[in-house]
Design a protein around this motif. Structure first.
Motif, short mmCIF file in Angstrom:
data_model
loop_
_atom_site.label_atom_id
_atom_site.label_comp_id
_atom_site.label_asym_id
_atom_site.label_seq_id
_atom_site.Cartn_x
_atom_site.Cartn_y
_atom_site.Cartn_z
N PHE A 201 2.33 5.66 -8.89
CA PHE A 201 1.19 4.97 -8.32
C PHE A 201 1.07 3.56 -8.88
O PHE A 201 1.57 3.26 -9.97
CB PHE A 201 -0.11 5.71 -8.68
N ARG A 298 -2.62 4.18 -5.61
CA ARG A 298 -1.84 4.64 -4.47
C ARG A 298 -0.37 4.34 -4.69
O ARG A 298 0.01 3.55 -5.56
CB ARG A 298 -2.30 3.97 -3.17
N HIS A 315 -2.36 8.82 -2.49
CA HIS A 315 -3.41 7.92 -2.97
C HIS A 315 -4.52 8.72 -3.62
O HIS A 315 -4.78 9.87 -3.26
CB HIS A 315 -3.98 7.09 -1.80
N ALA A 363 -6.12 3.38 2.73
CA ALA A 363 -6.17 3.67 1.29
C ALA A 363 -6.72 2.48 0.51
O ALA A 363 -7.54 2.65 -0.41
CB ALA A 363 -4.78 4.03 0.79
N ASP A 364 -6.30 1.28 0.87
CA ASP A 364 -6.79 0.09 0.17
C ASP A 364 -8.29 -0.09 0.38
O ASP A 364 -9.01 -0.50 -0.53
CB ASP A 364 -6.04 -1.15 0.64
#
Length: 536
Positions: A201, A298, A315, A363-364
């Motif tokens: 990650f 993530r 993530h 995810a961001d």
């Protein structure tokens, strides 16, 4: 205490694959029988794709774990055939209250508008979620769908070979090798597959720990989300209370960073904390206790050749905001239809680049919101704490301060702005239904819009003419014709037209908008279809 944890739902059975002279090749192998893996497998099976689920367990997860499920994932689950059982069992809520010390300083409503089939949120223990999804697997098997779940099949090794992946599997009766055209890794936050492939990650681990306790009790608290900053029973820290089915209450208590996790989980240390919160006269029983550390991270890319990662394997976010399982279900909702088109030869393999783009975008967005929530909940300096407390004080009497209060920005569906699959927006319509957006639901007489869209490409026309069916690049697009004249609530017009007189929407199989126009233009709609499947 609920004994569902102890019941094998998919007990080990020897598979003919274990006796084959050479490794058997399967279309799709999903690793992990949690909510995300089961959701992916059900989606594949409903589309007629052969899928095998491997899991090193044979039971549901122990403890409530993920408990909050938002409206959009419930809509996805309804399409998968298990949304309504969850809602029937779950505790519905849409009101949240925020307390500072002993004062209520803020209240919010997550679904102030009507016209939706599903509630803003339900609370439901993860073990029920998994049970209902395994029940759905059994239903599909009874219908002849190509889906198999193998308990106590532990993946020991994964190799990617360009045109397939191979997995070495350990069972109570020895090891065997299985091949897959595609491998979907839904094996959780610690993801052994991620480690096997030497992947990691990027992101932050927050220096704080929270105690989770599932408490069985009779209590008079309303069905709401209650969050405390600096409560008298946990001074200098925070706390969260959620109601679940069966008289189970979820309590989260912030503990700080420098703690002995094993000591803090012992009942003799947990019970005094709960009594301080609930009062000495409240009778309760502990069902499950755990401690978690915030992580907002993530993978750099969610795909490695024929191995694709989804959910917590791809993530992680802090649990405040219910963005973990809710986001993971949106991962598989995004992935499965694309993989189906690729496997059918209808779309190029490069279509999977859009899975990376769109779900990394999601995810961001989740990591950003989760990180901001965590920074507000756990200030990292005295000045940050002073500012945070000032916002809480002001929010009690001043409306301008309330949007600044952050006890966890709760999960909302992601809009894929900038996606390579979107066509240029040609309709001056509402922002909420621009290309990349998930379609909002709308009541249609005795039914709702989203079930009519299903899991196929649809041309939604509103007060506009168009062909009933379009064949383009191997895709059949069927028309759903609606009119605002049959829309007494005016919700269809409000959510899809705004000030426009008519509209034509190209809707993807995951019910996201691919294109919208004021009228039907054959050349442009066909181009939009090609673009939506990665051919333009």
């Amino acid at each position: 205490m609920n004994k569902i944890f102890e019941i094998p739902l998919y007990a080990y059975e020897r598979s003919p694959d274990q006796d084959a002279d050479t490794p058997v090749r399967r279309k799709v192998v999903v690793v992990g029988a949690g909510p995300i893996g089961l959701g992916a497998a059900i989606d594949f099976a409903q589309q007629g794709i052969e899928v095998v689920i491997l899991d090193d367990n044979d039971k549901v997860s122990f403890g409530s774990r993920a408990v909050c499920y938002a409206k959009r994932p419930l809509e996805i689950l309804d399409r998968l055939g298990c949304g309504k059982p969850m809602v029937d069992k779950g505790v519905e809520w849409n009101i949240g209250k925020v307390f500072f010390d002993e004062r209520q300083v803020y209240q919010f409503d997550l679904l102030p508008e009507g016209g939706h089939e599903f509630p803003a949120f339900i609370n439901l223990q993860q073990y029920y979620f998994e049970e209902y999804m395994v029940n759905r697997v059994r239903e599909l098997q009874a219908e002849g769908a190509p889906i198999e779940i193998r308990g106590r099949n532990k993946v020991l090794k994964v190799e990617e070979h360009g045109d397939h992946a191979s997995v070495l599997v350990d069972t109570p009766e020895g090891q065997y090798t299985l091949e897959a055209d595609w491998l979907v890794a839904c094996d959780g936050a610690t993801s052994p597959i991620r480690a096997m492939m030497g992947l990691d990650f990027v992101g932050r681990i927050f220096e704080d720990n929270f105690l989770i306790a599932d408490v069985i009790m009779d209590a008079e608290f309303p069905t709401e989300r209650w969050f405390w900053f600096d409560p008298p029973f946990n001074k200098g820290q925070s706390a969260l209370l959620h109601k679940q089915p069966d008289g189970v209450w979820r309590i989260d208590l912030q503990l700080g960073w420098d703690i002995d996790k094993e000591e803090e989980k012992k009942p003799e240390n947990v019970i005094p904390r709960l009594k301080a919160m609930l009062g000495d006269d409240v009778q309760f029983e502990l069902e499950w206790v755990s401690i978690y550390t915030f992580q907002c991270r993530r993978m750099e890319t969610f795909r490695q050749g024929r191995v694709i990662f989804a959910g917590d394997a791809a993530h992680q976010v802090s649990p405040f905001g219910a963005r973990g399982a809710n986001s993971g279900l949106q991962d598989t909702d995004n992935l499965c239809w694309k993989l189906k088109l690729i496997m059918d030869g209808t779309a190029p393999e490069s279509l999977l680049d859009s899975y990376d783009y769109e779900r990394i975008h999601g995810a961001d967005e989740n990591i950003m919101n989760s990180s901001r929530s965590t920074d507000f909940i756990t200030p990292k300096s005295e000045m940050s704490r002073v500012l945070r407390d000032a916002v809480l004080d002001l929010s009690e009497v001043h409306a301008f301060a309330r949007p600044l209060v952050n006890s966890g920005r709760l999960s909302v569906p992601c809009t894929y702005d900038g996606s390579p699959l979107n066509s240029a927006d040609a309709l001056d319509g509402p922002a909420r239904t621009r290309p990349g957006s998930p379609c909002p639901d709308v009541p249609l007489g005795d039914d709702f819009l989203l079930p009519k869209l299903g899991d196929k490409f649809t041309l939604l026309t509103i007060d506009a003419d168009a062909p009933d069916e379009i064949e383009e690049s191997g895709i059949t697009v069927t028309r759903l014709a609606l009119s605002t004249k049959n829309d007494p609530s005016q919700m269809l017009k409000e959510r899809f037209l705004g000030g426009a007189e008519a509209g034509v929407y190209l809707i993807r199989p995951d019910q996201h908008v691919a294109a919208r126009r004021p009228s039907y233009d054959d050349n442009l709609i066909r181009a939009a279809i090609r673009r939506a499947i990665g051919k333009e």
